[in-house]
Design a protein around this motif. Structure first.
Motif, short mmCIF file in Angstrom:
data_model
loop_
_atom_site.label_atom_id
_atom_site.label_comp_id
_atom_site.label_asym_id
_atom_site.label_seq_id
_atom_site.Cartn_x
_atom_site.Cartn_y
_atom_site.Cartn_z
N SER A 144 -2.06 -9.59 -31.13
CA SER A 144 -1.22 -9.88 -29.97
C SER A 144 0.26 -9.88 -30.33
O SER A 144 1.11 -9.71 -29.46
CB SER A 144 -1.61 -11.24 -29.38
OG SER A 144 -1.45 -12.27 -30.34
N SER A 145 0.57 -10.05 -31.60
CA SER A 145 1.96 -10.01 -32.07
C SER A 145 2.53 -8.61 -32.09
O SER A 145 3.73 -8.42 -32.26
CB SER A 145 2.04 -10.58 -33.49
OG SER A 145 1.30 -9.75 -34.38
N GLU A 202 -10.33 -10.88 -25.79
CA GLU A 202 -9.02 -10.24 -25.77
C GLU A 202 -8.89 -9.10 -26.78
O GLU A 202 -8.10 -8.17 -26.57
CB GLU A 202 -7.92 -11.29 -26.03
CG GLU A 202 -7.77 -12.32 -24.94
CD GLU A 202 -8.77 -13.47 -25.06
OE1 GLU A 202 -8.66 -14.42 -24.26
OE2 GLU A 202 -9.65 -13.40 -25.95
N GLN A 259 -11.52 -11.50 -33.44
CA GLN A 259 -10.80 -12.19 -32.37
C GLN A 259 -9.70 -13.09 -32.95
O GLN A 259 -8.60 -13.16 -32.43
CB GLN A 259 -11.77 -13.01 -31.52
CG GLN A 259 -11.13 -13.83 -30.41
CD GLN A 259 -10.44 -12.97 -29.35
OE1 GLN A 259 -10.80 -11.82 -29.13
NE2 GLN A 259 -9.44 -13.56 -28.67
N TYR A 264 -6.75 -11.08 -34.01
CA TYR A 264 -5.98 -10.67 -32.83
C TYR A 264 -5.09 -11.82 -32.34
O TYR A 264 -3.91 -11.61 -32.01
CB TYR A 264 -6.93 -10.26 -31.71
CG TYR A 264 -6.21 -10.01 -30.40
CD1 TYR A 264 -5.52 -8.82 -30.18
CD2 TYR A 264 -6.18 -10.99 -29.41
CE1 TYR A 264 -4.83 -8.60 -29.00
CE2 TYR A 264 -5.49 -10.78 -28.22
CZ TYR A 264 -4.82 -9.59 -28.03
OH TYR A 264 -4.13 -9.38 -26.85
N GLU A 265 -5.62 -13.03 -32.32
CA GLU A 265 -4.88 -14.18 -31.81
C GLU A 265 -3.79 -14.66 -32.77
O GLU A 265 -2.73 -15.12 -32.33
CB GLU A 265 -5.83 -15.34 -31.52
CG GLU A 265 -6.80 -15.07 -30.39
CD GLU A 265 -7.82 -16.18 -30.23
OE1 GLU A 265 -7.83 -17.11 -31.09
OE2 GLU A 265 -8.61 -16.14 -29.28
N GLN A 312 -8.48 -3.38 -28.61
CA GLN A 312 -7.32 -3.59 -29.47
C GLN A 312 -7.64 -3.43 -30.96
O GLN A 312 -6.80 -3.78 -31.80
CB GLN A 312 -6.74 -5.00 -29.24
CG GLN A 312 -6.37 -5.30 -27.80
CD GLN A 312 -5.33 -4.33 -27.25
OE1 GLN A 312 -4.32 -4.07 -27.89
NE2 GLN A 312 -5.61 -3.77 -26.09
#
Length: 510
Positions: free
Chosen positions: A477-478, A452, A505, A508-509, A456
């Motif tokens: 992701s926020s 993901e 990663q 990002y999560e 990004q």
């Protein structure tokens, strides 16, 4: 989650001392504010203080390091939200001076953006010294280098077109090369890794032409049983001796065909003594013709291009300076700085980064000292610039500005604070866009493509023997940006990529 009793006692003690000293010194709080972007003098003290263990790497990263056989004391990590007083997520050995490899380029390029400005470009000038009668120049043609990191062949051709447009065709004197912007220094292309043929081992040059590199194209011809070799750029008065064609012999796995070709060039011949396997098809080998001096390389390229433009020149190519009274007959202006640093950071171009460091010295330090630029002056410019931003970096060793060094050092906290500051600066878009986009381009194009975080994060990479490094920004992701720095200095560093990818990663999560 349970914490050892020592964790709570150390945090209580630290808070007590913090509040106690704050009462007696009103500036104590600001001096030790971990999240204040403008001040980082006490950052190493904070990161080494009791309670710093609360900012350990996430389990997925710790597990990857353990599997790679990399102990935590060989790793430096710094992760913080890219905002004033942003939340600190991870700080492990963040004050330790570690080798960052090519991640050092972020320091050099960010300093250039802020000190030189995004509109900065390099200028290479041409002068004529002598009378011009018709299309004949009875005198010398002088090129004065301005440190351009990207005076590539197509740009040089356009530059020569300018000179031809002035009516100069036949040069009856010499071609003089003025490299006085950079201090002369002995440069050993084999010093770093013993392979001077590698393009990344090209040294800096105030009149750097085409990175002083050759693209050698091998084209096997089975019908004639020969190998055709084409040089780009073409070199005047330089012979080419091709390798033998290997029909049914030799292998073409990976890059091992280069060892079979056996390059053996000198200043007058581009030569290959071995065989080129026919099974390889066409191949290109980018070579640094290190046995040719800068003058010899420039001369071979210039003579050929000048002839192709209908010019005539039978003189010598020599070093010198622009004499008084010489008139300017041409000027080449490079691309602007943001375009140049995009090449540096996306593709980790070492010689271009060296040129930028010396340009900082020439532009910022040299006007005061009136001396040719050297790397030591460039390093001082960067140290002063960091100090002016409130970033103390006593561990910093810049060396050449490219990170192609065994002695380069920087702390993860220094890099982190630099990236935090850069994120709030007017030149943030230029720096951010110069960095590889994870899973998309540059040196990160093959990493994390199916995760993901792909697309990004903008992350600069660095690698040397025993070193693997990343630093940059992750858009989580926020919707928040985070600064991420992860340096590994260990014999097993080559196996540390999974841990670094896991951290990107995870950020990002989370």
């Amino acid at each position: 989650m349970r914490f050892p009793s020592s964790f709570f006692s150390s945090r209580v003690l630290f808070r007590f001392l913090f509040r106690f000293l704050s009462r007696f010194h009103p500036r104590f709080h600001s001096l030790f504010c971990l999240n204040c972007l403008g001040v980082s003098i006490a950052l190493p003290l904070l990161l080494a203080a009791p309670g710093a263990g609360a900012q350990q790497p996430p389990p997925v990263v710790a597990e990857a390091l353990q599997k790679a056989g990399i102990p935590k004391d060989a790793v430096g990590i710094y992760v913080q939200e890219a905002a004033p007083k942003g939340k600190m997520l991870v700080a492990l050995n963040a004050s330790a001076g570690l080798n960052p490899a090519s991640v050092m380029k972020l320091i050099t390029t960010d300093a250039a953006l802020e000190l030189l400005g995004p509109g900065f470009n390099w200028k290479t000038k041409a002068y004529a010294d002598g009378a011009q009668n018709g299309d004949v120049l009875n005198g010398d043609l002088i090129f004065k280098g301005g440190g351009d990191p990207k005076l590539v062949i197509e740009n040089f051709w356009l530059f020569l077109r300018q000179i031809r447009a002035r009516g100069i065709r036949d040069i009856r004197g010499n071609v003089v090369l003025d490299r006085g912007m950079f201090a002369p220094a002995f440069y050993d292309a084999a010093q770093f890794d013993g392979d001077p043929r590698k393009p990344y081992n090209v040294g800096p040059d105030a009149l750097l032409l085409n990175y002083k590199t050759l693209a050698v194209r091998f084209m096997p011809d089975s019908a004639s049983g020969t190998v055709n070799v084409m040089l780009d750029p073409p070199l005047a008065d330089v012979a080419v001796r091709p390798p033998a064609l290997g029909l049914g012999t030799g292998t073409c796995d990976g890059e091992n065909w280069r060892d079979q070709v056996q390059e053996a060039s000198d200043e007058k011949t581009i030569a290959f003594n071995g065989i080129f396997p026919a099974a390889c098809g066409e191949k290109v080998w980018y070579l640094h013709p290190y046995r040719m001096t800068g003058n010899e390389y420039f001369a071979a390229v210039f003579r050929q291009m000048w002839r192709d433009l209908g010019g005539k020149f039978d003189g010598k190519v020599v070093s010198g300076t622009v004499p008084d009274g010489a008139r300017q007959v041409g000027e080449w202006q490079s691309a602007t700085l943001p375009e140049v640093i995009r090449d540096i950071n996306k593709y980790s171009n070492n010689v271009m980064a060296r040129q930028v460091l010396l340009t900082l010295a020439a532009t910022i330090a040299a006007p005061e000292s009136n001396a040719p630029a050297d790397t030591a002056a460039g390093a001082r410019v960067i140290q002063d610039w960091l100090g002016g931003k409130g970033i103390a970096a006593p561990e910093l060793v810049v060396d050449n500005g490219a990170g192609l060094s065994r002695i380069g050092r920087v702390a993860p906290a220094t890099l982190g604070q630099l990236l935090l500051s850069a994120f709030q600066s007017a030149t943030m878009p230029e720096l951010l866009s110069s960095m590889p986009l994870v899973g998309v381009d540059g040196t990160m194009r093959k990493r994390l493509k199916d995760r993901e975080v792909s697309g990004q994060a903008h992350v600069k990479t660095g690698s040397l023997n025993n070193v693997r490094a990343i630093a940059g920004y992750v858009l989580a992701s926020s919707g928040k940006y985070y600064v991420v720095v992860f340096l590994i200095n260990h014999p097993n560093a080559v196996f540390g990529q999974k841990a670094q990818d896991a951290l990107l990663q995870w950020v990002y999560e989370h």
